[in-house]
Design an enzyme around this catalytic site. Structure first.
Site, PDB file in Angstrom:
ATOM      1  N   GLU A 207     -10.402  -8.659   5.304  1.00  0.00           N
ATOM      2  CA  GLU A 207     -10.205  -9.542   3.954  1.00  0.00           C
ATOM      3  C   GLU A 207      -9.938 -10.997   4.332  1.00  0.00           C
ATOM      4  OE1 GLU A 207      -6.521  -7.742   2.562  1.00  0.00           O
ATOM      5  OE2 GLU A 207      -7.644  -6.313   1.903  1.00  0.00           O
ATOM      6  N   GLU A 388     -10.428  -0.054   1.470  1.00  0.00           N
ATOM      7  CA  GLU A 388      -9.044   0.396   1.470  1.00  0.00           C
ATOM      8  C   GLU A 388      -9.135   0.877   0.020  1.00  0.00           C
ATOM      9  OE1 GLU A 388      -6.572  -2.347   3.100  1.00  0.00           O
ATOM     10  OE2 GLU A 388      -7.561  -2.339   4.844  1.00  0.00           O
TER      11      GLU A 388
HETATM   12  C1  FCB Z   1      -5.058  -4.635   2.875  1.00  0.00           C
HETATM   13  C2  FCB Z   1      -4.263  -4.522   4.810  1.00  0.00           C
HETATM   14  C3  FCB Z   1      -3.708  -3.732   4.323  1.00  0.00           C
HETATM   15  C4  FCB Z   1      -2.907  -3.250   4.169  1.00  0.00           C
HETATM   16  C5  FCB Z   1      -3.150  -3.124   2.852  1.00  0.00           C
HETATM   17  C6  FCB Z   1      -1.938  -2.761   2.410  1.00  0.00           C
HETATM   18  O1  FCB Z   1      -3.869  -6.484   2.492  1.00  0.00           O
HETATM   19  O2  FCB Z   1      -6.776  -5.038   4.723  1.00  0.00           O
HETATM   20  O3  FCB Z   1      -3.957  -3.437   6.428  1.00  0.00           O
HETATM   21  O4  FCB Z   1      -2.154  -4.180   4.704  1.00  0.00           O
HETATM   22  O5  FCB Z   1      -3.243  -4.290   2.208  1.00  0.00           O
END
Ligand code: FCB
Length: 477
Positions: A207, A388
């Site tokens: 990210e 994620e």
């Molecule tokens: C993302 C991050 C991870 C965590 C989630 C909730 O942006 O990559 O580390 O904080 O959100």
């Protein structure tokens, strides 16, 4: 400040590997994972064979052992120890104590039936000053972790940068310095040589957009800057670091795959007006195309470039040939999806769906379908993995809301696969309750509960549910 995300996945056959002498043998499987494969009931959504069911963590959020075995500080150590930066003054000093409990956590992963585990390497644990000679003790931790994964049949997916820039490099200017891209690629190359015979799936950056927005624009994340101009320069250097790391990977001739993990948000006009559509396109440029185009097409979007004010430092930072370098061929893309964005005719944002304890997380599972199919449509058939997806909840172990959330997002992922998207895996954020950056330990994102005092682990209802999903290779809507 709202946050948003993207993801990637890679299913790579687990390499058979011997246990290191200090790796206790994996425990015998117990419970449902050991019984004959359960099957899906009527209406069940079957996933492709070999789908990489996974979970994610990152180093600073789970490891702890912040000053052990020669680890150097990162920007997050510095930041979290400054007054007023995190909720309750929480730090990652101990986090989920994963560094010391790694075998317990490996057994928990095995018990869940995970096929894939995405973790990140702490740059300053393996290179305390960010550059130079490797810290053997720090590196050894990742050997233990990776060997333990392979011994349990779980594919390691290693992220090289999950926001924890070594403080020593920050002191030299960090990502605002063009040199930082090369420092990152040098570190990445050391990891390819050190771990690349066991790790076959690499993610360069986690990210970069969040680093730019929260680390350099609003300053609510490390390194805590509030400078839009510096933010855009850092964003370019992050992407350059990605490209240089991909190139370094090719240079090592290691087998395996490499790509970035981007947080993507589908952007929708909030109403039917032409003005809202225009504004949504601008926001989409910032949120998605500014990252996807250089990484996957080797060029910045024209409209995004044109919107950079004359004299903006990012214009000078982008040198001839940079975009092509950033576009070094990726083997996969990690997509992190959390929320959609709705843009008004005035360029503002509105929330149209329920949110969670994390107020930026607007729950819209169809957004995952939209972003996955859009990547395929606009960027071709690159293998994708969701690196994620998940939600925090104030429910303790009976986290039925998380089960519903994951079920609905998996159903959207299933539809995307049905529409021809090459989605190879899905990683829940997160395996463990952990240090949620500026929110400290107040937001609990784990499938596994980590007691805030004792750090004892306990599987939540969502972990039991996910184990069933994995065992059935599918979801019962
Ligand atoms: C993302 C991050 C991870 C965590 C989630 C909730 O942006 O990559 O580390 O904080 O959100």
């Amino acid at each position: 400040m709202r946050r948003r995300h993207v993801l990637t996945l890679a299913a790579v056959g687990a390499v058979a590997a011997g246990c290191r002498p200090d790796d206790p043998p994996p425990r015998a499987e117990s419970g449902p994972a050991a019984s004959p494969a359960p099957t899906l009931g009527p209406g069940g959504l079957a996933f492709p064979q070999g789908f990489a069911w996974g979970a994610s963590t990152s180093a600073y959020q789970v490891e702890g052992a912040a000053a052990e075995d020669g680890r150097g500080p990162s920007v997050w150590d510095t930041f979290s120890h400054q007054a007023g930066r995190t909720r309750g003054g929480d730090t990652g000093d101990v986090a989920a104590d994963h560094y010391h409990r790694v075998y317990e956590d490996l057994d928990l992963m095995k018990d869940l039936g995970l096929r894939s585990y995405r973790f990140s390497i702490s740059w300053s644990r393996v290179l305390p000053d960010g550059r130079g000679a490797l810290n053997a003790k720090g590196l050894d931790f990742y050997h233990r972790l990776v060997d333990g994964l392979l011994a349990r049949g779980i594919t390691p997916v290693a992220t090289l940068f999950h926001w924890d820039t070594p403080q020593a490099l920050q002191d030299k200017g960090g990502w605002e310095q063009r040199d930082c891209a090369q420092w990152f690629a040098d570190y990445a190359q050391q990891m390819f040589y050190s771990l690349g015979d066991k790790v076959a799936t690499w993610l360069t950056l986690n990210e970069p957009k969040t680093v730019v927005l929260l680390g350099y624009t609003t300053g609510v994340h490390a390194p805590g800057k509030r400078d839009r101009r510096a933010a855009d320069v850092a964003g370019h250097h992050l992407l350059l670091g990605h490209g240089l790391a991909v190139r370094a990977f090719r240079g090592t001739n290691r087998k395996g795959r490499i790509g970035a993990a981007l947080n993507l948000s589908p952007v929708y006009p909030a109403d039917n007006s032409a003005a809202a559509a225009r504004q949504a396109k601008i926001v989409d440029g910032e949120e998605n195309r500014r990252w996807l185009d250089p990484v996957l097409l080797g060029r910045y979007p024209e409209d995004w470039l044109a919107a950079q004010p004359a004299g903006a430092p990012v214009r000078a930072a982008i040198r001839d040939g940079d975009a092509a370098l950033i576009g070094e061929r990726s083997d996969l893309l990690g997509v992190q999806y959390y929320n959609p964005i709705h843009v008004t005719a005035q360029g503002g944002r509105v929330v149209k769906h329920p949110t969670t304890q994390a107020s930026w997380l607007e729950v819209y599972p169809d957004g995952l379908y939209d972003i996955l199919t859009r990547v395929k449509r606009d960027y071709g058939d690159i293998p994708l993995t969701v690196t994620e997806n998940g939600m925090p909840t104030t429910n303790d172990v009976q986290d039925d809301d998380r089960i519903a959330f994951l079920r609905d997002h998996l159903a959207a992922a299933h539809r995307a696969i049905g529409a021809g998207v090459r989605l190879e895996g899905f990683h829940v954020w997160s395996l463990l309750d952990n240090f949620e950056w500026a929110e400290g330990y107040s937001q609990r994102w784990g499938l596994i509960r980590v007691d805030p005092q004792t750090r004892d682990r306990r599987r939540k209802a969502s972990a039991e549910w996910y184990r069933g999903v994995i065992a059935r290779n599918g979801v019962q809507p």
